[in-house]
Design an enzyme around this catalytic site. Structure first.
Site, PDB file in Angstrom:
ATOM      1  N   ALA A  10      -5.699  -6.131   7.345  1.00  0.00           N
ATOM      2  CA  ALA A  10      -7.227  -5.470   7.186  1.00  0.00           C
ATOM      3  C   ALA A  10      -7.106  -3.665   6.991  1.00  0.00           C
ATOM      4  CB  ALA A  10      -8.420  -5.866   7.710  1.00  0.00           C
ATOM      5  N   PRO A  90       5.597   2.032   7.914  1.00  0.00           N
ATOM      6  CA  PRO A  90       5.836   3.177   8.079  1.00  0.00           C
ATOM      7  C   PRO A  90       7.441   3.399   8.206  1.00  0.00           C
ATOM      8  CG  PRO A  90       5.476   2.094   9.862  1.00  0.00           C
ATOM      9  CD  PRO A  90       5.015   0.781   8.988  1.00  0.00           C
ATOM     10  N   GLU A 157      -0.362  -1.861  -4.977  1.00  0.00           N
ATOM     11  CA  GLU A 157      -1.329  -1.252  -5.738  1.00  0.00           C
ATOM     12  C   GLU A 157      -1.113  -0.413  -5.811  1.00  0.00           C
ATOM     13  OE1 GLU A 157      -4.436  -3.229  -5.741  1.00  0.00           O
ATOM     14  OE2 GLU A 157      -4.420  -1.251  -6.126  1.00  0.00           O
ATOM     15  N   PHE A 158      -2.210   0.397  -6.865  1.00  0.00           N
ATOM     16  CA  PHE A 158      -1.655   1.611  -7.443  1.00  0.00           C
ATOM     17  C   PHE A 158      -3.349   2.746  -6.494  1.00  0.00           C
ATOM     18  CE2 PHE A 158       0.877  -0.265 -10.123  1.00  0.00           C
ATOM     19  CZ  PHE A 158       2.602   0.282  -9.686  1.00  0.00           C
ATOM     20  N   GLU A 161      -6.860   6.632  -2.302  1.00  0.00           N
ATOM     21  CA  GLU A 161      -7.822   7.104  -0.792  1.00  0.00           C
ATOM     22  C   GLU A 161      -9.073   7.741  -1.927  1.00  0.00           C
ATOM     23  OE1 GLU A 161      -6.662   7.273   2.678  1.00  0.00           O
ATOM     24  OE2 GLU A 161      -4.654   6.147   2.445  1.00  0.00           O
ATOM     25  N   ASN A 220       5.112   6.644  -7.064  1.00  0.00           N
ATOM     26  CA  ASN A 220       4.299   7.575  -6.150  1.00  0.00           C
ATOM     27  C   ASN A 220       5.379   8.597  -5.676  1.00  0.00           C
ATOM     28  OD1 ASN A 220       2.512   6.249  -5.834  1.00  0.00           O
ATOM     29  ND2 ASN A 220       2.817   5.996  -3.215  1.00  0.00           N
ATOM     30  N   LEU A 223       4.714  10.836  -9.145  1.00  0.00           N
ATOM     31  CA  LEU A 223       3.760  11.798  -8.819  1.00  0.00           C
ATOM     32  C   LEU A 223       4.251  12.728  -7.906  1.00  0.00           C
ATOM     33  CD1 LEU A 223       1.151   8.792  -8.886  1.00  0.00           C
ATOM     34  CD2 LEU A 223       1.070  10.887 -10.356  1.00  0.00           C
ATOM     35  N   CYS A 272       1.423   7.955   2.159  1.00  0.00           N
ATOM     36  CA  CYS A 272       2.573   7.132   1.125  1.00  0.00           C
ATOM     37  C   CYS A 272       3.546   7.811   0.709  1.00  0.00           C
ATOM     38  CB  CYS A 272       1.800   5.928   0.223  1.00  0.00           C
ATOM     39  SG  CYS A 272       0.890   4.811   1.057  1.00  0.00           S
TER      40      CYS A 272
HETATM   41  P1  NAD Z   1      -2.826  -0.359   7.643  1.00  0.00           P
HETATM   42  O1  NAD Z   1      -2.640   1.137   9.009  1.00  0.00           O
HETATM   43  O2  NAD Z   1      -4.581   0.423   6.970  1.00  0.00           O
HETATM   44  O3  NAD Z   1      -3.288  -1.126   7.164  1.00  0.00           O
HETATM   45  C1  NAD Z   1      -2.426  -2.060   7.677  1.00  0.00           C
HETATM   46  C2  NAD Z   1      -3.047  -3.174   8.410  1.00  0.00           C
HETATM   47  O4  NAD Z   1      -2.091  -4.131   9.014  1.00  0.00           O
HETATM   48  C3  NAD Z   1      -3.462  -2.523  10.465  1.00  0.00           C
HETATM   49  O5  NAD Z   1      -5.147  -3.389  10.185  1.00  0.00           O
HETATM   50  C4  NAD Z   1      -2.740  -3.618  11.757  1.00  0.00           C
HETATM   51  O6  NAD Z   1      -3.233  -4.402  12.507  1.00  0.00           O
HETATM   52  C5  NAD Z   1      -2.395  -4.995  10.208  1.00  0.00           C
HETATM   53  N1  NAD Z   1      -0.780  -5.642  10.631  1.00  0.00           N
HETATM   54  C6  NAD Z   1       0.002  -4.755  11.095  1.00  0.00           C
HETATM   55  N2  NAD Z   1       0.482  -6.527  10.924  1.00  0.00           N
HETATM   56  C7  NAD Z   1       0.299  -7.377  11.284  1.00  0.00           C
HETATM   57  C8  NAD Z   1       0.618  -8.437  11.291  1.00  0.00           C
HETATM   58  N3  NAD Z   1       1.894  -9.220  11.265  1.00  0.00           N
HETATM   59  N4  NAD Z   1      -0.020  -9.171  11.241  1.00  0.00           N
HETATM   60  C9  NAD Z   1      -1.819  -9.051  11.087  1.00  0.00           C
HETATM   61  N5  NAD Z   1      -1.962  -7.865  10.550  1.00  0.00           N
HETATM   62  C10 NAD Z   1      -1.296  -6.993  11.282  1.00  0.00           C
HETATM   63  O7  NAD Z   1      -2.005   0.670   6.096  1.00  0.00           O
HETATM   64  P2  NAD Z   1      -2.652   0.412   4.676  1.00  0.00           P
HETATM   65  O8  NAD Z   1      -3.569   2.289   4.389  1.00  0.00           O
HETATM   66  O9  NAD Z   1      -4.085  -0.348   4.066  1.00  0.00           O
HETATM   67  O10 NAD Z   1      -1.365   0.509   3.682  1.00  0.00           O
HETATM   68  C11 NAD Z   1      -0.792  -1.143   3.575  1.00  0.00           C
HETATM   69  C12 NAD Z   1       0.236  -1.058   2.593  1.00  0.00           C
HETATM   70  O11 NAD Z   1      -0.232  -0.897   1.746  1.00  0.00           O
HETATM   71  C13 NAD Z   1       1.487  -0.012   2.584  1.00  0.00           C
HETATM   72  O12 NAD Z   1       2.864  -0.467   3.151  1.00  0.00           O
HETATM   73  C14 NAD Z   1       0.975   0.583   2.162  1.00  0.00           C
HETATM   74  O13 NAD Z   1       1.938   1.270   1.456  1.00  0.00           O
HETATM   75  C15 NAD Z   1       0.795   0.234   1.151  1.00  0.00           C
HETATM   76  N6  NAD Z   1      -0.186   0.756   0.649  1.00  0.00           N
HETATM   77  C16 NAD Z   1      -1.039   1.712   0.557  1.00  0.00           C
HETATM   78  C17 NAD Z   1      -1.806   2.282  -0.853  1.00  0.00           C
HETATM   79  C18 NAD Z   1      -2.868   3.656   0.476  1.00  0.00           C
HETATM   80  O14 NAD Z   1      -4.289   4.218  -0.368  1.00  0.00           O
HETATM   81  N7  NAD Z   1      -3.798   3.279   1.974  1.00  0.00           N
HETATM   82  C19 NAD Z   1      -2.020   2.383  -1.663  1.00  0.00           C
HETATM   83  C20 NAD Z   1      -1.522   1.422  -2.054  1.00  0.00           C
HETATM   84  C21 NAD Z   1      -0.312   0.973  -1.105  1.00  0.00           C
HETATM   85  C1  UGA Z   2      -1.383   8.536  -4.200  1.00  0.00           C
HETATM   86  C2  UGA Z   2      -0.871   7.553  -5.345  1.00  0.00           C
HETATM   87  O1  UGA Z   2      -1.772   8.429  -6.472  1.00  0.00           O
HETATM   88  C3  UGA Z   2      -1.369   6.327  -5.774  1.00  0.00           C
HETATM   89  O2  UGA Z   2      -1.654   5.440  -6.822  1.00  0.00           O
HETATM   90  C4  UGA Z   2      -0.876   5.607  -5.004  1.00  0.00           C
HETATM   91  O3  UGA Z   2      -1.379   4.070  -4.542  1.00  0.00           O
HETATM   92  C5  UGA Z   2      -1.305   6.263  -2.722  1.00  0.00           C
HETATM   93  O4  UGA Z   2      -0.970   7.227  -3.257  1.00  0.00           O
HETATM   94  C6  UGA Z   2      -0.394   5.189  -2.264  1.00  0.00           C
HETATM   95  O5  UGA Z   2       1.220   4.136  -2.603  1.00  0.00           O
HETATM   96  O6  UGA Z   2      -0.522   5.035  -0.986  1.00  0.00           O
HETATM   97  P1  UGA Z   2      -3.492   9.500  -2.399  1.00  0.00           P
HETATM   98  O7  UGA Z   2      -2.050   9.801  -1.545  1.00  0.00           O
HETATM   99  O8  UGA Z   2      -4.297   7.446  -1.830  1.00  0.00           O
HETATM  100  O9  UGA Z   2      -2.725   8.165  -3.839  1.00  0.00           O
HETATM  101  O10 UGA Z   2      -4.139  10.619  -3.033  1.00  0.00           O
HETATM  102  P2  UGA Z   2      -3.317  11.364  -4.554  1.00  0.00           P
HETATM  103  O11 UGA Z   2      -4.614  11.878  -5.298  1.00  0.00           O
HETATM  104  O12 UGA Z   2      -2.637  10.607  -4.868  1.00  0.00           O
HETATM  105  O13 UGA Z   2      -2.766  12.451  -3.126  1.00  0.00           O
HETATM  106  C7  UGA Z   2      -1.718  12.557  -2.760  1.00  0.00           C
HETATM  107  C8  UGA Z   2      -2.311  14.147  -2.016  1.00  0.00           C
HETATM  108  O14 UGA Z   2      -1.253  15.119  -3.369  1.00  0.00           O
HETATM  109  C9  UGA Z   2      -3.549  14.708  -1.347  1.00  0.00           C
HETATM  110  O15 UGA Z   2      -2.615  15.538  -0.623  1.00  0.00           O
HETATM  111  C10 UGA Z   2      -3.737  15.395  -2.812  1.00  0.00           C
HETATM  112  O16 UGA Z   2      -4.593  16.764  -2.072  1.00  0.00           O
HETATM  113  C11 UGA Z   2      -2.449  15.606  -2.957  1.00  0.00           C
HETATM  114  N1  UGA Z   2      -2.546  16.503  -4.149  1.00  0.00           N
HETATM  115  C12 UGA Z   2      -2.584  15.440  -5.989  1.00  0.00           C
HETATM  116  C13 UGA Z   2      -2.458  17.656  -4.925  1.00  0.00           C
HETATM  117  O17 UGA Z   2      -1.814  18.658  -4.356  1.00  0.00           O
HETATM  118  N2  UGA Z   2      -2.228  18.046  -6.250  1.00  0.00           N
HETATM  119  C14 UGA Z   2      -2.344  17.742  -7.411  1.00  0.00           C
HETATM  120  O18 UGA Z   2      -2.242  17.422  -8.842  1.00  0.00           O
HETATM  121  C15 UGA Z   2      -2.788  16.059  -7.007  1.00  0.00           C
END
Ligand code: NAD
Ligand code: UGA
Length: 453
Positions: A10, A90, A157-158, A161, A220, A223, A272
């Site tokens: 979550a 991680p 997921e793409f 944040e 990623n 980018l 990420c």
């Molecule tokens: P997060 O740390 O915010 O959330 C992960 C959650 O999983 C935590 O709340 C943790 O308690 C829970 N968890 C861990 N082990 C567990 C288990 N065994 N059972 C139940 N829950 C468990 O991480 P996140 O940012 O949501 O990222 C999750 C994944 O999604 C990563 O692989 C990341 O690369 C990917 N992802 C993240 C983003 C982003 O914007 N943050 C975007 C695209 C992809």
């Molecule tokens: C990035 C990707 O954009 C998402 O598609 C992907 O799903 C996600 O990672 C993931 O896998 O977690 P995010 O890290 O949330 O998303 O944010 P971005 O907008 O990509 O920015 C990443 C970093 O690059 C930030 O620190 C931002 O300030 C920096 N950035 C971005 C720059 O310095 N210059 C730019 O032109 C764009």
């Protein structure tokens, strides 16, 4: 097959993704579960565990309608036939591959929980970002079940944040990878059905499972590579009198290059980019592709270099010392519109400045709680405040590290009046009017802004 969905994890991905699915699929019950009881309690409260524009509204509309947050993971697994896995992956910090490989222990734990709790055939969907070929390992664990069959689908997921809800509502594409067998194709279709409730069919791509897993890492990496490319050129701009924003604009107007992700700054942060590139490097190395690994490693090295360069520039301007000087950091989140500070460039820059014996005042509209956690070991040398004017009071320098829109409209004359002179301002996001700041009296400097002569 029943239409219910559960998501294990979550976090930043699980919460927003499932909230949007629940909103668009009112006929499906969506359960989001986690081992972290505090996080689940926050999802069930008015104070959601993450800040994301628009998220509160979606959650308010669907929570306890068809979206539920709970710690009862086994019950959730039993209540549905489609299980998304959105746990954290991680960078591994120990043993083989330390500092590079993905730490898959949380992911593997969920696979084992699924095997233990399963009471029917399931489709298991990789929502988290994983090394290519992880689905094979997942299948191996799941196949241990004596009775039930599991299909593994990759659906990375793409979303970014800060724009998660908009990205989920209008994705460039949804990628669904599965085995090209009758059973695998049926599982792909079951996931296509979920997204087709609001995403146009032509934006839903079905591929083989390995292509899908690898695409996420590569997207990623590409980018982040653009950010490092433009940051590397910002150094050359400072030497030659070119202006990085002018170069990026003129270059980005070439349709083949495109304008996005060409903004120079303090380097990329976020949970990420770094971890996914390092994972790509590790995978290439493990297949013996040394040159490919080194190519991608450079993207991370340039990112570190940019932060060191920025602090070096500050030192140079401020008479080669910041010892005992108060430096106000404006912004600590890794980008605007999020409270997330994971891998934020601000963490490294703050620590480099503390190494130089600076005193820090940190302000951020949403990320202060995380900032306090990130710097808890040096808390006696850092002042935290939500008020930028208080942060700048008595400071020698302001450093703009996060591109929060509100920093554009600050009263800079008032900030200047409260600072020790000469007053410096380093705009690491190139978002302020340097000429206007200089007219006030600031010694103002951006990134990649050479002096044209
Ligand atoms: P997060 O740390 O915010 O959330 C992960 C959650 O999983 C935590 O709340 C943790 O308690 C829970 N968890 C861990 N082990 C567990 C288990 N065994 N059972 C139940 N829950 C468990 O991480 P996140 O940012 O949501 O990222 C999750 C994944 O999604 C990563 O692989 C990341 O690369 C990917 N992802 C993240 C983003 C982003 O914007 N943050 C975007 C695209 C992809
Ligand atoms: C990035 C990707 O954009 C998402 O598609 C992907 O799903 C996600 O990672 C993931 O896998 O977690 P995010 O890290 O949330 O998303 O944010 P971005 O907008 O990509 O920015 C990443 C970093 O690059 C930030 O620190 C931002 O300030 C920096 N950035 C971005 C720059 O310095 N210059 C730019 O032109 C764009």
């Amino acid at each position: 097959m029943n239409k219910n969905i559960c998501c294990i994890g979550a976090g930043y991905i699980g919460g927003p993704t499932m909230a949007v699915i629940a909103e668009h699929c009112p006929d499906r019950t969506v359960m989001v579960v986690d081992i972290n009881a505090e996080r689940i309690a926050a999802w069930n409260s008015d104070q959601l565990p993450i800040y994301e524009p628009g998220l509160d509204d979606v959650v308010r509309r669907v929570r306890n309608r068809n979206l539920f947050f709970s710690t009862d993971i086994e019950a959730a697994i039993q209540s549905c036939d489609i299980i998304f896995v959105g746990v954290n992956t991680p960078t591994k910090m120990f043993g083989r591959g330390a500092g590079c490989a993905s730490d898959l222990q949380y992911w593997e734990a969920t696979a084992r929980t699924i095997v233990k709790a399963a009471n029917s055939n399931k489709i298991v969907v990789e929502k988290c970002t994983l090394p290519v070929r992880t689905a094979a390992a997942m299948e191996q664990i799941l196949q241990e079940h004596p009775r039930y069959h599991f299909d593994v689908i990759s659906n990375p997921e793409f979303l970014a944040e800060g724009s998660a809800i908009a990205d989920l509502e209008h994705p460039d594409r949804v990628l669904i990878g599965g085995h090209q067998t009758p059973q695998g194709l049926a599982a792909i279709e079951a996931i296509v059905d979920i997204y087709a409730a609001w995403v146009p069919r032509e934006r839903i791509l079905a591929t083989n499972v390995w292509s899908s897993e690898l695409t996420k890492l590569v997207a990623n990496a590409m980018l982040a590579q653009r950010v490092s490319s433009i940051n590397s050129i910002s150094a050359l701009c400072e030497e030659t009198g070119a202006d990085i924003d002018e170069v990026a604009r003129a270059m980005g107007m070439d349709g083949r290059i495109g304008a996005k992700f060409l903004k120079a700054g303090p380097g990329f942060g976020g949970s990420c980019f770094r971890k996914d590139i390092l994972n790509l490097v590790y995978i290439c190395e493990s297949y013996g592709l040394k040159e490919v690994a080194e190519y991608w490693r450079q993207v991370v090295l340039i990112n570190d270099y940019q932060q060191e360069r920025l602090v070096g520039n500050m030192l140079l301007e401020m008479f080669n010392t910041v010892a005992n000087k108060r430096i106000a950091l404006f912004g600590f989140a890794f980008k605007a519109n999020t409270g997330d500070t994971r891998e934020s460039p601000a963490i490294r820059i703050a620590r480099l400045l503390l190494d130089e014996h600076a005193q820090l005042a940190i302000t951020d509209p949403k990320a202060l709680a995380h900032a306090q956690g990130d710097l808890s070991d040096v808390a006696d040398r850092v002042h935290f405040t939500t008020d930028p004017y208080e942060a700048a009071q008595g400071a020698d320098a302001i450093v703009v590290l996060t591109d929060w829109a509100e920093y554009r409209t600050l009263d800079f004359a008032r900030l200047y009046a409260g600072m020790r002179k000469p007053a410096f301002l380093f705009d690491a996001r190139n978002m302020l009017d340097l000429a206007g700041l200089r007219a006030i009296g600031f010694h103002a400097r951006g990134v990649g802004k050479g002096v044209a002569e």
